[in-house]
Design an enzyme around this catalytic site. Structure first.
Site, PDB file in Angstrom:
ATOM      1  CB  SER A  84      -0.901   0.013   1.242  1.00 42.32           C
ATOM      2  OG  SER A  84      -1.578   1.261   1.367  1.00 42.32           O
ATOM      3  CE1 TYR A 118      -4.826  -2.795   4.336  1.00 42.54           C
ATOM      4  CE2 TYR A 118      -3.980  -0.560   4.120  1.00 42.54           C
ATOM      5  CZ  TYR A 118      -4.396  -1.748   3.548  1.00 42.54           C
ATOM      6  OH  TYR A 118      -4.367  -1.892   2.175  1.00 42.54           O
TER       7      TYR A 118
END
Length: 241
Positions: A133, A146
């Site tokens: 990400s 996350y």
């Protein structure tokens, strides 16, 4: 990296980024296997790709990982795409939430890669593709674990790339920005999101050119902003841009 004549296993491959990548690999003439937890969703996705196979599996479970290795001993490209995100203050997360985010986002890709390594290193040409990400570069306030798990996957990808330099296995990392998927529904600004297909187009161009760290969309901007001023990059991310 030769883009065709591979057997490609994609975790989380039935929807979102995973399915967009599956379409690219399939169109290029690869044998594609979609792995995921829901058989109905997998079948619906596979019906759109002639000859595509499915594998019902929870990659956070050791028994399912071992079964994937047994069932698909000719895999030459492993795409670790499955992920989960809880957007809430850390103080409100449960022990199960914490375990799930770490297991699916970090432990499972590492364990699945380890399980497939004997198969991959025996190929003439092979690859591991880890989908991390842009939040691995600068975190977002609303999803602490996350961001942490994706940052760890980013570091793992770099180190694994170095360790496998003398083998046929190339390690790629796709670092998406905010993508319009079910995971991002109701989050962020819609006009800043790119579609899974747009991200897959960027991946495919760089994959063929052996660019091992592929920064999609505005991830490139975040990277350079962070290089210019980490404080400014953090301020931008805290505003949710």
């Amino acid at each position: 990296m030769t883009p065709n004549n591979h057997t490609v296993l994609i975790t989380g491959g039935a929807t979102g980024i995973g399915f967009a990548l599956a379409k690219k690999f399939h169109a290029a003439g690869n044998r594609v296997i979609l792995a995921g937890r829901r058989e109905d969703v997998l079948r619906q996705a596979a019906a759109q790709l002639s000859g595509c196979l499915i594998a019902v599996a929870d990659v956070s479970q050791e028994t399912d990982r071992a079964r994937l290795v047994r069932e698909f001993p000719d895999v030459s490209i492993l795409v670790n795409n499955a992920g989960v995100q809880f957007t809430q203050p850390f103080a409100t997360q449960t022990a199960d939430d914490i375990a799930q985010e770490i297991n699916i986002n970090l432990t499972a890709p590492a364990q699945l890669t380890l399980a497939f390594l004997p198969i991959l290193t025996a190929q003439r040409e092979a690859a591991v593709v880890n989908v991390s990400s842009g939040l691995a570069i600068v975190p977002k306030e609303t999803c602490a674990l996350y961001c942490a798990s994706k940052a760890a996957l980013h570091s793992f990808s770099q180190t694994l790339r170095w360790q496998l330099e003398s083998t046929p296995v190339r390690v790629f990392e796709l670092m998406p920005p905010m993508v319009a998927t079910p995971m991002s529904q109701g989050k962020g600004h819609a006009h800043l999101k790119i579609s899974p297909d747009e991200l897959a187009d960027e991946f495919w161009r760089d994959f063929q050119r052996n660019r091992y760290e592929i920064m999609g969309g505005k991830t490139k901007l975040l990277y350079w902003l962070n290089r210019l001023s980490n404080t400014l990059a953090q301020r931008v991310m805290r505003k949710g841009l």
